[in-house]
Design a protein around this motif. Structure first.
Motif, short mmCIF file in Angstrom:
data_model
loop_
_atom_site.label_atom_id
_atom_site.label_comp_id
_atom_site.label_asym_id
_atom_site.label_seq_id
_atom_site.Cartn_x
_atom_site.Cartn_y
_atom_site.Cartn_z
N GLY A 1 17.03 15.90 -25.52
CA GLY A 1 17.45 16.34 -24.39
C GLY A 1 16.60 16.92 -23.43
N HIS A 2 15.32 17.12 -23.83
CA HIS A 2 14.38 17.61 -23.14
C HIS A 2 13.54 16.42 -22.32
CE1 HIS A 2 14.97 21.84 -24.04
NE2 HIS A 2 14.91 21.53 -25.32
N THR A 3 12.50 16.62 -21.63
CA THR A 3 11.69 15.60 -21.38
C THR A 3 10.11 15.60 -21.72
OG1 THR A 3 11.19 16.54 -19.30
CG2 THR A 3 13.10 15.40 -19.24
N LEU A 4 9.60 14.47 -21.64
CA LEU A 4 8.01 14.87 -22.32
C LEU A 4 7.39 15.96 -21.08
CD1 LEU A 4 6.52 11.44 -23.07
CD2 LEU A 4 7.33 13.29 -24.61
N GLU A 5 7.77 15.56 -19.86
CA GLU A 5 7.43 16.44 -18.73
C GLU A 5 7.36 18.22 -19.32
OE1 GLU A 5 7.65 16.21 -14.29
OE2 GLU A 5 9.30 17.34 -14.78
N ARG B 1 6.20 15.23 -12.36
CA ARG B 1 5.37 13.92 -12.62
C ARG B 1 6.36 12.90 -11.98
NH1 ARG B 1 1.05 15.40 -16.25
NH2 ARG B 1 1.73 17.80 -16.72
N SER B 2 5.89 11.64 -11.87
CA SER B 2 6.56 10.53 -11.17
C SER B 2 7.55 10.18 -12.40
CB SER B 2 5.68 9.32 -10.99
OG SER B 2 4.83 9.08 -12.21
N GLU B 3 7.77 10.25 -13.48
CA GLU B 3 8.59 10.06 -14.61
C GLU B 3 8.72 11.00 -15.49
OE1 GLU B 3 11.33 8.85 -15.95
OE2 GLU B 3 11.11 7.00 -15.23
N PRO B 4 9.59 11.92 -15.34
CA PRO B 4 9.56 13.23 -16.53
C PRO B 4 9.80 12.60 -18.08
CG PRO B 4 10.99 13.48 -14.86
CD PRO B 4 10.81 12.06 -14.77
N LEU B 5 10.32 11.19 -18.18
CA LEU B 5 10.80 10.66 -19.37
C LEU B 5 11.54 11.31 -20.46
CD1 LEU B 5 9.89 7.83 -20.20
CD2 LEU B 5 7.99 8.68 -21.34
N PRO B 6 12.74 11.18 -20.23
CA PRO B 6 13.93 12.02 -21.39
C PRO B 6 13.35 11.80 -22.71
CG PRO B 6 14.98 10.71 -19.38
CD PRO B 6 13.47 10.38 -19.41
#
Ligand code: PA5
Length: 470
Positions: free
Chosen positions: A373-377, A352-357
């Protein structure tokens, strides 16, 4: 740049268990499915030769592409808003492109944020609430209406055009109104083409051999895309590349052949007529609707013999447009434990363009801490993988399409993949995927009820409804 890939192991017997999936041997040379594929390919090539599959010529139609870009360049800069007026195949493709490739809040962005490309709205349904609301909202003096109808006679679209045209005339006078209209229609036939000629309204052609739901790569989908700054050359390049792959005569190397053949087998042999398309990306919600229309209107037909008896009513899968992970909280229970009549076609977006932490906060609360520590992606992707695996463990089939990055090129690949797969599936089902005779009766009855010349007023069998209404 990785091309779109299709993972099909979860529709095969080794993964699903005996009798639950397809024996991979059937896909190899000499196997039944490979033979069926050869037959479906022959039908496709024959129809291509006779010039019926115009959608396959679109990626290389440089004249048409140039025409679209020129019109887009000349109009785009003058208008603050583009309203696309059309329905079904004349709308869903354009919507799918816009939702996938434009900023999700495009219309809320400032002019500068949109790089001075116009806002974009789609007027689809003949619903007075949404039509009136949009027409009241836009500034007519700064709005271009792209009225799209291949036939030039679709009731919903024509009615909306009439309302819009009158408003434009009231506000801007007849000459002014003309400058705010752009038609996309058949090159020769239909009321819209006739109006374009008599009133000198600019009009782009939809090639005669390109039908509504196969028209996304024609001016139908390209014009709104080009006006809003989408890279239509990349879209078409992706489509051309995929087309090449979809003409491979070897089934196991042909993604459209595998998609069509496996979904047809799932329906007609394994008892899975419900085909759920579930991309895990908000941007692909409209693509899901586009696929639903393509699959349903092309393949749901009376058919010839076989399963098609008057009692069965015909052939064809039932597509369902879904969205992951949202529908894990709606459809998934049914998919996991309901009747074994469904195949899920997942679509995964790699990057994705922005994984978003997700921040490492709330370490004291286990229900939240593991997410930090994970991302929404990662979360979305893990949910997809877990859902595929959960279905597989219960012997429930699925396919997964993978797109590395959701850009114009990948979207072009997907459009072409689904369109070729639809034509091949038509060969397997023994139906004509290009027509839609089943929608004609409803149209005729509507015309008769509204008093259209040449149409008898029908009697509706609703006289006794009063007795059967609570
Ligand atoms: O796929 C189709 O042929 C239909 O869905 C049409 O696109 C839809 O009925 C609109 O038709 P038209 O473009 O002629 O207005």
């Amino acid at each position: 740049m990785t091309p779109v890939t299709l993972r099909y192991g979860n529709l095969l017997e080794p993964r699903l268990g005996p009798g639950r999936g397809v024996d991979p041997g059937r896909l190899e040379e000499g196997g039944e499915l490979a033979q069926g594929f050869a037959g479906a390919m022959d039908v496709l090539q024959e129809r291509r030769k006779t010039g019926e599959l115009g959608f396959m010529d679109l990626p290389s139609d440089t004249t048409l592409i140039r025409q679209v870009q020129e019109v887009a360049d000349s109009f785009g800069q003058w208008f603050e808003t583009l309203v696309v007026v059309g329905i079904g195949g004349s709308s869903l493709g354009g919507r799918a492109v816009a939702e996938a490739l434009l900023d999700p809040h495009w219309n809320e962005r400032t002019d500068e944020e949109r790089d001075h490309f116009p806002q974009l709205y789609f007027l689809e349904n003949a619903d007075p609430d949404s039509t009136a609301a949009l027409l009241d909202r836009v500034d007519l003096r700064r709005t271009l209406f792209n009225v799209i109808s291949k036939s030039g006679g679709t009731a919903e679209t024509m009615a909306q055009y009439m309302i819009i045209e009158e408003r434009l005339r009231d506000e801007l006078g007849p000459d002014g109104a003309r400058g705010h209209l752009l038609f996309t229609t058949d090159p020769d036939a239909g009321a819209l083409r006739a109006l374009a000629r008599s009133r000198e309204i600019p009009a782009l052609p939809v090639p005669a051999n390109v039908g509504g739901r196969f028209s996304v790569l024609s001016p139908v989908g390209l014009l709104p895309a080009a006006v809003t700054g989408v890279d239509i050359e990349a879209l078409l390049a992706g489509a051309a590349e995929m087309q090449e792959r979809c003409l491979n005569p070897e089934l196991t190397r042909n993604p459209a052949g595998l998609l069509a053949g496996l979904l047809h087998t799932a329906d007609t042999e394994l008892g899975h007529p419900v085909h759920v398309f579930m991309p895990y990306a908000d941007r692909l919600r409209a693509l899901s609707l586009w696929f639903q229309q393509l699959w349903a209107e092309s393949l749901g037909k009376k058919g010839q013999g076989g399963d098609a008896t008057p009692e069965s009513g015909g052939v064809g899968p039932t597509p369902v447009a879904a969205l992951g992970a949202v529908d894990q909280h709606s459809l998934l229970q049914l998919l996991m434990e309901g009747p074994r009549d469904k195949v899920v076609l997942f679509l995964r977006v790699g990057r994705r363009s922005e994984p978003l932490p997700i921040p490492r906060t709330h370490s004291e609360e286990p229900a939240l801490a593991y997410l930090g520590g994970h991302t929404l992606e990662e979360l979305l992707d893990t949910e997809l993988r877990a859902t595929v695996e959960a279905l597989r463990r219960d012997g429930r089939p699925s396919l997964t399409l993978e797109v590395e990055t959701l850009d114009a090129r990948a979207l072009g690949e997907l459009f072409m993949l689904f369109q070729v797969a639809t034509v091949l599936a038509g060969g397997w089902y023994g139906v004509d995927p290009l027509d839609q005779p089943g929608v004609e009766l409803g149209k005729r009855l509507t015309s008769g009820l509204l008093g259209r010349e040449g149409y008898d007023r029908p009697e509706l069998d609703d006289a006794e409804d009063g007795n059967w209404t609570v």
